[in-house]
Design a protein around this motif. Structure first.
Motif, PDB file in Angstrom:
ATOM      1  N   GLU A   1     -19.303  -1.311   2.548  1.00  0.00           N
ATOM      2  CA  GLU A   1     -18.098  -1.554   1.751  1.00  0.00           C
ATOM      3  C   GLU A   1     -17.032  -2.307   2.540  1.00  0.00           C
ATOM      4  N   ASP A   2     -16.869  -1.997   3.830  1.00  0.00           N
ATOM      5  CA  ASP A   2     -15.855  -2.680   4.632  1.00  0.00           C
ATOM      6  C   ASP A   2     -16.200  -4.149   4.840  1.00  0.00           C
TER       7      ASP A   2
ATOM      8  N   ASP B   1      -9.644  -6.836   2.201  1.00  0.00           N
ATOM      9  CA  ASP B   1      -8.893  -6.985   0.948  1.00  0.00           C
ATOM     10  C   ASP B   1      -8.616  -5.626   0.321  1.00  0.00           C
ATOM     11  N   ASP B   2      -7.503  -5.533  -0.404  1.00  0.00           N
ATOM     12  CA  ASP B   2      -7.169  -4.311  -1.130  1.00  0.00           C
ATOM     13  C   ASP B   2      -8.062  -4.218  -2.368  1.00  0.00           C
TER      14      ASP B   2
ATOM     15  N   HIS C   1      -7.466  -2.598 -12.852  1.00  0.00           N
ATOM     16  CA  HIS C   1      -7.157  -1.376 -12.114  1.00  0.00           C
ATOM     17  C   HIS C   1      -6.121  -1.616 -11.014  1.00  0.00           C
ATOM     18  N   ARG C   2      -5.596  -2.827 -10.941  1.00  0.00           N
ATOM     19  CA  ARG C   2      -4.648  -3.112  -9.880  1.00  0.00           C
ATOM     20  C   ARG C   2      -3.351  -2.340 -10.066  1.00  0.00           C
ATOM     21  N   LYS C   3      -2.790  -1.904  -8.968  1.00  0.00           N
ATOM     22  CA  LYS C   3      -1.544  -1.144  -9.010  1.00  0.00           C
ATOM     23  C   LYS C   3      -0.365  -2.069  -9.269  1.00  0.00           C
ATOM     24  N   ARG C   4       0.554  -1.613 -10.093  1.00  0.00           N
ATOM     25  CA  ARG C   4       1.794  -2.333 -10.345  1.00  0.00           C
ATOM     26  C   ARG C   4       2.842  -1.880  -9.338  1.00  0.00           C
ATOM     27  N   THR C   5       4.008  -2.531  -9.408  1.00  0.00           N
ATOM     28  CA  THR C   5       5.083  -2.142  -8.495  1.00  0.00           C
ATOM     29  C   THR C   5       5.598  -0.744  -8.778  1.00  0.00           C
TER      30      THR C   5
END
Length: 341
Positions: A48-49, A55-56, A64-68
């Motif tokens: 996985e690494d 990268d995040d 699924h990306r996080k918002r602010t």
């Protein structure tokens, strides 16, 4: 003893779902089997690494990306739908299946997981008396937000009942369009049939709707082009409203400076302007005075100025030859109409 873990449900957006489906078809297995096999090889092999390469994961996973604000886009989408479809008391009574459909047909199980997470974080609450998938839900900040509304907004809410049914419907249409703007929808096709895709906040492609095999090409196109159609009709309506307002007579007892009102017989300029927008008058100019196509308002106005020998329609209100020429052209048009063209 191996640690016990809860089952994990995955959400894969339209573009990725099609990619996985094609790969699974090539391997002659179900998509979920292929995903499970690939994940097992990656994780058990400690790759996985190397694959992420620093990268995040939130920047790579679609949807699924996080918002602010710390929420995922799916969580934010569910919060939005709960707020949009809440009733006067603040409770949203849509079923989990309905919420899943509104959030992009992401699956009832996914919505259930999101509800549990949001409830755990104190963002929403639900009534426990109803069956789990039918429970009313609301945002915990509803009452506070309601009390924070400016007085003007509360007054507008009380006056909403005074609107006519058509005005109320138009207001709802405007609000609905504004809530999805810019609404970049497009038609697409995958192994399951025709569908509509849209671009989300960060440019990722999401599936909005799917159609059965019985849906015609025209029906799919009509649905996909709905936002553009609504935008066009609203603009057309706004242009018409502005034109009508510009032609209204000043309020009695408070006359405005300038030329007489549009319905005043002496206001030939306003009469000419309205006549130039009539389709029949445009055809009359084409047949009787050689107006070239396309029959646009600008071409019509230019042709009328040429026929009347003026540089501006305002000159029609000055009297003299220009006014008489307009009367003659108006009479000729009336005779042409009466003769049945």
């Amino acid at each position: 003893m191996k640690p016990v873990a809860n089952p994990i449900r995955l959400f894969i957006s339209g573009e990725q779902a099609a990619l996985v489906a094609r790969a699974a078809q090539a391997k002659k297995c179900r998509p979920d089997v292929l995903i499970s096999a690939l994940l097992r090889l990656v994780l058990e092999g400690g790759m996985e690494d190397a694959i992420l390469d620093g990268d995040d994961p939130h920047d790579i996973a679609r949807g699924h990306r996080k918002r602010t604000d710390g929420l995922t886009h799916l969580q934010a989408a569910l919060i939005y739908q709960l707020g949009m479809h809440s009733e006067e008391d603040g409770w949203c009574r849509l079923s989990v299946a309905a919420l899943a459909l509104l959030c992009g047909d992401i699956g009832a199980g996914t919505v259930g997981s999101i509800i549990v997470a949001l409830e755990r974080h104190g963002i929403l609450e639900q009534q426990s008396a109803e069956p789990k998938r039918q429970r009313p839900r609301r945002l915990t900040e509803f009452q506070k937000a309601r009390r924070r509304r400016p007085r003007r907004q509360r007054r507008q809410g009380m006056n909403a009942a005074a609107l006519s049914p058509d005005a109320t419907r138009l207001k709802a249409v405007r609000a609905a369009y504004a809530s999805i703007a810019p609404a970049q929808w497009s038609r697409a096709q995958d192994e399951s049939g025709p569908l509509i895709e849209a671009r989300a906040d960060f440019g990722e492609i999401v599936v909005l709707a799917r159609f059965s095999e019985q849906a015609t090409v025209d029906e799919v196109a009509f649905a996909a082009e709905a936002p553009d159609t609504v935008k066009f009709l609203l603009r057309l309506l706004d242009d018409a409203i502005r034109t009508i307002r510009s032609l209204r007579q000043p309020v009695e007892g408070n006359p405005a400076a300038g030329p007489p009102a549009a319905h005043d017989p002496k206001n030939f300029a306003a009469e000419c302007a309205m006549k130039c927008q009539e389709p029949a008058f445009k055809v009359f100019l084409e047949e009787q005075h050689g107006l070239d196509r396309p029959l646009t308002d600008e071409r019509v106005a230019q042709k009328v100025r040429s026929i009347l020998g003026v540089t501006s329609r305002k000159e029609l209100n000055d009297g003299g030859k220009a006014s008489e020429a307009w009367k003659a052209l108006r009479a000729s048009f009336a005779a042409w109409l009466k003769a049945g063209r």
